[in-house]
Design a protein around this motif. Structure first.
Motif, PDB file in Angstrom:
ATOM      1  N   ILE A   1      56.328 106.127  84.474  1.00 38.51           N
ATOM      2  CA  ILE A   1      57.122 106.127  85.576  1.00 38.51           C
ATOM      3  C   ILE A   1      58.711 105.544  84.558  1.00 38.51           C
ATOM      4  O   ILE A   1      59.730 105.818  84.833  1.00 38.51           O
ATOM      5  CB  ILE A   1      56.933 105.442  86.600  1.00 38.51           C
TER       6      ILE A   1
ATOM      7  N   SER B   1      62.360 106.344  83.786  1.00 40.50           N
ATOM      8  CA  SER B   1      63.395 106.762  83.486  1.00 40.50           C
ATOM      9  C   SER B   1      64.432 106.449  83.131  1.00 40.50           C
ATOM     10  O   SER B   1      65.548 106.311  83.323  1.00 40.50           O
ATOM     11  CB  SER B   1      63.194 105.014  84.906  1.00 40.50           C
ATOM     12  N   SER B   2      63.833 106.518  81.505  1.00 39.53           N
ATOM     13  CA  SER B   2      64.884 106.539  80.228  1.00 39.53           C
ATOM     14  C   SER B   2      65.773 107.089  80.670  1.00 39.53           C
ATOM     15  O   SER B   2      67.181 106.661  80.878  1.00 39.53           O
ATOM     16  CB  SER B   2      64.712 106.889  79.602  1.00 39.53           C
TER      17      SER B   2
ATOM     18  N   LEU C   1      67.800 107.885  83.387  1.00 45.03           N
ATOM     19  CA  LEU C   1      68.989 108.029  84.301  1.00 45.03           C
ATOM     20  C   LEU C   1      69.221 106.611  84.379  1.00 45.03           C
ATOM     21  O   LEU C   1      70.147 106.323  83.904  1.00 45.03           O
ATOM     22  CB  LEU C   1      67.499 107.150  85.214  1.00 45.03           C
TER      23      LEU C   1
END
Length: 111
Positions: free
Chosen positions: A96, A100-101, A103
């Motif tokens: 998870i 999200s990297s 983003l």
């Protein structure tokens, strides 16, 4: 998109997602630095083989400092941090955080 492209995309997703399970398993055994080094070694060998197959001239002597710097910042440090966090977090959390990297990349590029 052709069926072969979907198959390749799914295969790459499986490889990417399963890497966190292997990191979670290897980090207590090899240690943080050993796990990060192992991942970087496998990735480096894969890229060199691919470059040879497509006959791409890497120009090692001219660009080794650039390759080294980019490798440390874009791969070395993140894999080191993921290996460290694998000692304390489940593999699902690592996946998870990795997902999200993009983003955070978009957020920091906007700043």
């Amino acid at each position: 998109m052709k069926l072969i492209h979907w198959i390749i995309l799914i295969f790459l997703s499986i490889i990417s997602g399963s890497s966190f399970i292997f990191t979670r398993t290897l980090a207590p055994v090899l240690g943080v630095i050993g796990t990060a080094d192992f991942r970087l070694f496998l990735a480096g060998i894969s890229l060199v083989i691919y470059a040879i197959l497509i006959k791409f001239d890497l120009q090692w002597k001219q660009n080794w400092k650039l390759y080294f710097g980019i490798g440390i910042v874009n791969s070395g440090l993140p894999f080191l941090f993921y290996s460290f966090s694998a000692l304390h977090l489940p593999a699902a959390y690592l996946a998870i955080i990795n997902a999200s990297s993009p983003l955070f990349g978009a957020l920091f590029s906007a700043i």
